[in-house]
Design a protein around this motif. Structure first.
Motif, PDB file in Angstrom:
ATOM      1  N   GLN A 211       0.831  -1.204   0.000  1.00  0.00           N
ATOM      2  CA  GLN A 211       0.000   0.000   0.000  1.00  0.00           C
ATOM      3  C   GLN A 211       0.869   1.258   0.000  1.00  0.00           C
ATOM      4  O   GLN A 211       0.566   2.243  -0.695  1.00  0.00           O
ATOM      5  N   SER A 246      -4.973 -11.426  -3.488  1.00  0.00           N
ATOM      6  CA  SER A 246      -5.522 -11.042  -2.183  1.00  0.00           C
ATOM      7  C   SER A 246      -5.345  -9.578  -1.826  1.00  0.00           C
ATOM      8  O   SER A 246      -5.930  -9.110  -0.856  1.00  0.00           O
ATOM      9  N   ILE A 249      -7.271  -6.764  -5.386  1.00  0.00           N
ATOM     10  CA  ILE A 249      -8.597  -7.311  -5.703  1.00  0.00           C
ATOM     11  C   ILE A 249      -9.376  -6.274  -6.501  1.00  0.00           C
ATOM     12  O   ILE A 249      -9.414  -5.090  -6.138  1.00  0.00           O
ATOM     13  N   GLY A 251     -12.035  -3.933  -7.670  1.00  0.00           N
ATOM     14  CA  GLY A 251     -13.073  -3.270  -6.882  1.00  0.00           C
ATOM     15  C   GLY A 251     -12.528  -2.560  -5.661  1.00  0.00           C
ATOM     16  O   GLY A 251     -13.170  -1.661  -5.123  1.00  0.00           O
ATOM     17  N   ASN A 252     -11.323  -2.969  -5.211  1.00  0.00           N
ATOM     18  CA  ASN A 252     -10.697  -2.296  -4.074  1.00  0.00           C
ATOM     19  C   ASN A 252     -10.023  -1.000  -4.525  1.00  0.00           C
ATOM     20  O   ASN A 252      -9.468  -0.926  -5.628  1.00  0.00           O
ATOM     21  N   SER A 253     -10.033   0.002  -3.659  1.00  0.00           N
ATOM     22  CA  SER A 253      -9.444   1.296  -4.029  1.00  0.00           C
ATOM     23  C   SER A 253      -7.946   1.167  -4.282  1.00  0.00           C
ATOM     24  O   SER A 253      -7.397   1.851  -5.153  1.00  0.00           O
ATOM     25  N   ILE A 254      -7.266   0.280  -3.528  1.00  0.00           N
ATOM     26  CA  ILE A 254      -5.821   0.129  -3.717  1.00  0.00           C
ATOM     27  C   ILE A 254      -5.508  -0.383  -5.125  1.00  0.00           C
ATOM     28  O   ILE A 254      -4.500  -0.003  -5.733  1.00  0.00           O
ATOM     29  N   THR A 255      -6.395  -1.214  -5.668  1.00  0.00           N
ATOM     30  CA  THR A 255      -6.192  -1.745  -7.017  1.00  0.00           C
ATOM     31  C   THR A 255      -6.362  -0.638  -8.053  1.00  0.00           C
ATOM     32  O   THR A 255      -5.581  -0.547  -9.010  1.00  0.00           O
ATOM     33  N   ASP A 256      -7.361   0.199  -7.857  1.00  0.00           N
ATOM     34  CA  ASP A 256      -7.550   1.336  -8.763  1.00  0.00           C
ATOM     35  C   ASP A 256      -6.357   2.289  -8.696  1.00  0.00           C
ATOM     36  O   ASP A 256      -5.910   2.816  -9.720  1.00  0.00           O
TER      37      ASP A 256
END
Length: 430
Positions: A211, A246, A249, A251-256
């Motif tokens: 992150q 994991s 993912i 849909g997760n903000s970290i992925t965006d």
């Protein structure tokens, strides 16, 4: 005759300071002259325990400058290494310990043999402790020295470092700080840990480090920071499926955030950032259908097509891997991959096919194989049987026929098989 007392000590410090200033000259420091005059044995004496901090600092500083010289000049510092390592300890002042870390970093950067010597003399643990220092320059110098010390090729040091209590916490704590120079050196520690130690990767991806790296990549415009942050992130994505499955993912903000930061790097003017971002995306695109869809529907796809058709060769190759991965989902172990037709059609219509055909013409076998694999997808999966015609119009047949008598049997069989299958005697007949 040796002078004793305060006057002698003062003269000694003045002499050391004068030598240090001469050795710090930015033009051509007279390192070889100092070595031939016997400076190193004297400097080792001046590092002896019980010496004043001022004397220790000046002696270590002189040795730092000598160690920054040519390889043989760096090796001349070998007799000083045990004391330099010893003065990294808790009993030393922060200034002295930091200067010794700098000297050790210079030595470690010179070669694998010197790194092995330093590791055998116990340099890892005290440097790891120094990386926890609340003083930014000390933590930064320690991290820089550690990255030089563990850069390999022997992975032993990386395994040892990640096993030291508090190292991961030190990495996290320093990445959380606003100091970009500190974050840069700590990111290089992450790069080498994640490149050389599977255990390190496993621990790092399950911590807060991913992150923090993604946040840095998205927020910063500092090239010196972005390169190690992106490379470390790429190592984590490539090294442990947990990172994609994991953490990133869909849909997760970290992925965006990760995708946005990688797209930013794809569009950069810097060659290293474009290549590293393409490589990281290729590993994410090898994940689930949802990951492929996420990348496909983003700005990454037109950027990757642009890189495939116009960038330097090594970047084109990484972009091709990503685009190819976006078009397939694995089938059985012996079956060809299933084609995601929507993705394939869009990527071809976006202008990618000439880039893949050019890869087939490449002298690099891995790249040529990658190009052939994509042509197979096009000829097998493009709707209404139009794939062979598209390949023919792009001079793909001529590109494949260069392998007709190629020395590489696998490539020869693959190319000849595709030509025979899709352009045999029935080709063109209604």
């Amino acid at each position: 005759m040796l002078l004793r007392g305060k006057g002698a000590q003062k003269k000694k410090i003045e002499a050391l300071r004068a030598v240090r200033r001469v050795l710090s000259q930015s033009e051509v420091p007279p390192i070889q002259v100092a070595i031939k005059a016997g400076a190193v044995p004297l400097l080792v004496q001046y590092l002896s325990f019980g010496s004043s901090d001022e004397q220790l600092l000046e002696a270590a500083w002189c040795l730092t400058n000598i160690a920054a010289g040519e390889p043989e000049e760096t090796k001349s510092v070998l007799p000083a290494l045990p004391l330099l390592v010893a003065h990294l300890g808790e009993k030393s002042s922060t200034l002295v310990a930091e200067q010794c870390a700098w000297a050790i970093g210079n030595v470690a950067g010179e070669g694998a043999d010197l790194r092995s010597t330093l590791i055998a003399q116990g340099a890892l643990w005290p440097l790891a402790r120094l990386m926890l220092s609340s003083k930014g320059s000390t933590a930064r110098t320690a991290a820089w020295a550690l990255s030089n010390l563990i850069k390999g090729p022997d992975p032993k040091a990386a395994y040892e470092l990640i096993n030291i209590d508090g190292v991961l916490n030190a990495i996290i704590r320093n990445l959380e700080k606003a100091d970009e120079e500190l974050a840069t050196e700590v990111a290089w520690v992450v790069v080498y840990l994640s490149a050389l130690s599977e255990k390190a990767i496993s621990l790092i991806v399950r911590s807060h480090v991913p992150q923090l790296l993604i946040g840095r990549l998205l927020a910063s415009e500092n090239l010196q920071l972005l390169i190690p942050v992106l490379r470390g992130l790429g190592n984590l994505v490539a090294g442990d499926e947990y990172m994609v499955d994991s953490i990133l993912i869909v849909g997760n903000s970290i992925t965006d955030q990760a995708l946005s930061s990688l797209i930013k790097c794809l569009k950069s003017d810097n060659r290293v950032l474009r290549k590293e971002a393409s490589w990281a995306l290729s590993n994410i695109a090898a994940g689930s259908f949802e990951h492929k869809k996420l990348i496909f529907t983003s700005e990454a796809t037109p950027s990757l097509i642009h890189l495939l058709t116009s960038a330097q060769f090594d970047i084109r190759k990484e972009a091709a891997y990503t685009l190819g991965n976006l078009c397939v989902v694995p089938a059985g172990s012996t079956e060809p991959p299933n084609i995601i037709t929507e993705h394939l059609v869009s990527i071809i219509n976006g202008g990618a096919l000439p880039g893949f055909i050019n890869l087939v013409r490449s002298a690099d076998i891995e790249s040529a194989r990658l190009g052939l694999q994509f042509l197979e997808l096009v000829m097998r999966g493009y709707p209404n049987g139009q794939g062979p015609q598209l390949v023919e119009r792009g001079d793909g047949i001529e590109a494949m026929e260069r392998f007709q008598f190629h020395e590489n049997e696998a490539m020869r069989n693959m190319a000849n098989g595709l030509v025979d299958k899709y352009f045999g005697e029935d080709y063109g007949l209604e």
